[in-house]
Design an enzyme around this catalytic site. Structure first.
Site, PDB file in Angstrom:
ATOM      1  N   ASP A 142      16.716  53.657  70.782  1.00  0.00           N
ATOM      2  CA  ASP A 142      16.956  52.687  71.860  1.00  0.00           C
ATOM      3  C   ASP A 142      15.650  52.239  72.519  1.00  0.00           C
ATOM      4  O   ASP A 142      14.643  52.947  72.479  1.00  0.00           O
ATOM      5  CB  ASP A 142      17.868  53.308  72.935  1.00  0.00           C
ATOM      6  CG  ASP A 142      17.283  54.591  73.505  1.00  0.00           C
ATOM      7  OD1 ASP A 142      16.731  55.386  72.708  1.00  0.00           O
ATOM      8  OD2 ASP A 142      17.352  54.803  74.730  1.00  0.00           O
ATOM      9  N   GLU A 143      15.712  51.082  73.101  1.00  0.00           N
ATOM     10  CA  GLU A 143      14.679  50.561  74.007  1.00  0.00           C
ATOM     11  C   GLU A 143      13.255  50.722  73.484  1.00  0.00           C
ATOM     12  O   GLU A 143      12.349  51.077  74.228  1.00  0.00           O
ATOM     13  CB  GLU A 143      14.798  51.270  75.376  1.00  0.00           C
ATOM     14  CG  GLU A 143      16.127  51.015  76.041  1.00  0.00           C
ATOM     15  CD  GLU A 143      16.297  51.795  77.347  1.00  0.00           C
ATOM     16  OE1 GLU A 143      16.702  51.174  78.335  1.00  0.00           O
ATOM     17  OE2 GLU A 143      16.025  53.019  77.363  1.00  0.00           O
TER      18      GLU A 143
END
Ligand code: ACM
Length: 537
Positions: free
Chosen positions: A340-341
């Protein structure tokens, strides 16, 4: 053959006990009316049929179990221990009692075709016996949680010469709606001890959770010993959010958590978050760093600034070691690679990275899970996407034929504040009061077909919490609602009905010393264990 013989012997023992009980007939006990259909079970079982009498749990009750199939005897002892915690009774398991036996709890392995899954069970309660049927010990363990939930917190001391706990009679037929029923603990932003994690497992087990996902690494800390890369914990494990001293699990401690979870029929999913969220790893071994900046220990809460160098072979050799060591001590089928991210990883580099990590995860016999961003890589449909944010990614997962775990932040994130007055938590996704956390339909959430949904997971990120009390404040009661959302069918879920059953969890939560958030939406039942919250200045 052997199994038939043992079953026959067992049946003879049980019959003997029942005959002894008939011979020493005590006066009939006249129970006040009981009603299984209004018992405070969470998650609500598939089918409940009340027969409005009572099974008197007392010192003359004995537990018998199947002894041929794995785990049933242990489930019997577990039930005896849990009954003792509430009642102080010490029920024998598979032992002939010196007392007369009035009633029997029988935990029985059954190959009935009515039991569709390993977790399915039937619970038949009459005045004289409580019989659990399940294919596997896992099903028996889930049934035992139901049984625990219908034991009254207090005995009735006027019905018989001995204290007696009247349990409503009837039939329960039950099976889970989703197999993956999880919660995640972020032990990276703030570290939580083995004892804290075990307490969390105890409570998850009571509500039939099957998964504990541990977020073991992030920018602020690396929390699992990797023997071939010792600085990960020496350096990367030394900090946490807010400048406290961090911590980590040795491999022995991690195994202790995994074993404890397994004894509670909960599978641990380890997560090493990458290529972003990797500052703690890169401080420990700077060759891993790919953001072009000098790395230093980080105790803040901003996200998206770190990345591994995705084009170096040595980075993949490192990841191979990490996945190998963790997989070797993780019996469950999953390895979570985060994903993620990764805001400072170029798109092509990100795709290249996820593709390579997927192969490493497969090499060590695990099935890869990643946050929903991983669907942008060329992964195959055995990988699982955890939908937390992007509907577009969830749709792409479905197109690729992947399974999806539902963790929509605005519903399932346990670290979202209940409201603007909440003592802990964040609200970037939403304020999530107890009703909102419960009132949604996973079966067709955002149009994802039910057949693609592996289950639900309620993640608890730890930017704002550092103690078990704070953890419990955010997790409970909302995690109890997620248990019902993932086990019970849509027809069996109803906020009005649920909130009454939730109110009646207070005695259990108080007895377990759980510092839950006493939401005003719930008319909490007072209990003899109620605590007075100590106000902090
Ligand atoms: C996440 O909340 N960054 C998965």
């Amino acid at each position: 053959m052997k199994s038939i013989l043992i079953k026959t012997i067992l049946a003879v023992i049980i019959m003997g006990a029942l005959v002894a009980c008939a011979e020493n007939k005590k006066p009939e006990i006249n129970f006040p009316p009981t009603d299984l259909s209004v018992a405070n079970m969470i998650p609500k079982p598939l089918k409940t049929i009340a027969t409005n009498n009572a099974f008197g749990l007392d010192q003359f009750t004995t537990i018998y179990t199947s002894q041929t199939d794995n785990g049933f005897v242990e489930v019997g002892h577990y039930l005896s221990d849990k009954i003792s915690e509430v009642t102080k009774l010490n029920l024998l398991v598979n032992e002939k009692s010196e007392n007369t036996v009035d009633r029997i709890i029988y935990i029985n392995q059954s190959d009935s075709t009515d039991l569709a899954t390993n977790e399915s069970y039937q619970l038949y309660i009459t005045k004289d016996s409580a019989i659990i049927n399940s294919k596997t010990a896992e099903g028996a363990f889930r049934a035992v949680q139901t049984f625990r939930q219908i034991i009254p917190e207090s005995s009735n001391d006027t019905l018989a010469e001995q204290p007696i706990w009247p349990i409503p009679t009837g039939k329960i037929i039950d099976a889970p709606n989703f197999e993956y029923r999880g919660s995640m603990l972020d032990v990276a932003r703030h570290f939580f001890s083995v004892e804290d994690v075990k307490k969390y497992i105890d409570i998850l087990a009571y509500y039939k959770y099957s998964i504990l996902h541990l977020h073991l690494s992030d920018d602020q800390g690396w929390r699992i010993e990797i023997k071939s890369w010792p600085k990960l914990t020496e350096v990367g494990g030394s900090t946490e959010v807010g400048g406290e001293s961090g911590g980590f699990y040795t491999q022995e401690e991690y195994k202790e958590i995994v074993d404890y979870a397994a004894a509670n029929y909960i599978t641990v999913v380890p997560e090493i978050d990458m290529p972003g969220h990797t500052n703690a790893a890169s401080v420990s071994y700077p060759f891993l760093n790919g953001n072009g900046k000098k790395v230093k220990l980080y105790e803040g809460t901003h996200v998206g600034f770190s990345t591994f160098d995705t084009r170096k072979d040595t980075v993949y050799a490192f990841i191979d070691d990490v996945v190998r060591e963790i997989s070797a001590i993780t019996p469950g089928p999953y390895f979570h690679m985060g994903g993620d991210e990764s805001h400072v990883t170029k798109k092509n580099d990100y795709i290249h990275f996820v593709n390579k990590v997927e192969k490493i995860v497969k090499k060590y016999g695990k099935r890869m899970i990643g946050w929903d961003e991983i669907v942008t890589a060329d992964i195959d449909n055995q990988a699982i996407a955890q939908f937390w944010s992007s509907k577009e990614n969830a749709d792409m997962a479905v197109k690729k034929g992947m399974k999806v775990i539902l963790s929509p932040a605005k519903k399932a994130y346990l670290d979202m504040q209940y409201d603007s007055l909440s003592k802990h938590g964040l609200h970037w996704a939403a304020f999530v009061p107890v009703d909102s956390a419960y009132i949604w339909t996973p079966e067709n959430y955002e149009g994802i077909p039910t057949e693609n949904i592996l289950g639900i997971e309620a993640p608890l990120w730890s930017e704002t919490i550092s103690t078990i009390d704070e953890l419990e404040y955010l997790a409970f009661p909302r995690a109890i609602g997620h248990a019902e959302l993932s086990w019970s069918t849509q027809e069996n879920r109803d906020w009005g009905n649920y909130k009454v059953r939730l109110a009646n969890q207070a005695p259990y939560l108080d007895r377990m010393d759980v510092k839950y958030y006493p939401s005003k939406l719930i008319d909490w039942k007072k209990s003899k264990y109620s605590y007075t919250e100590i106000k902090k200045d």
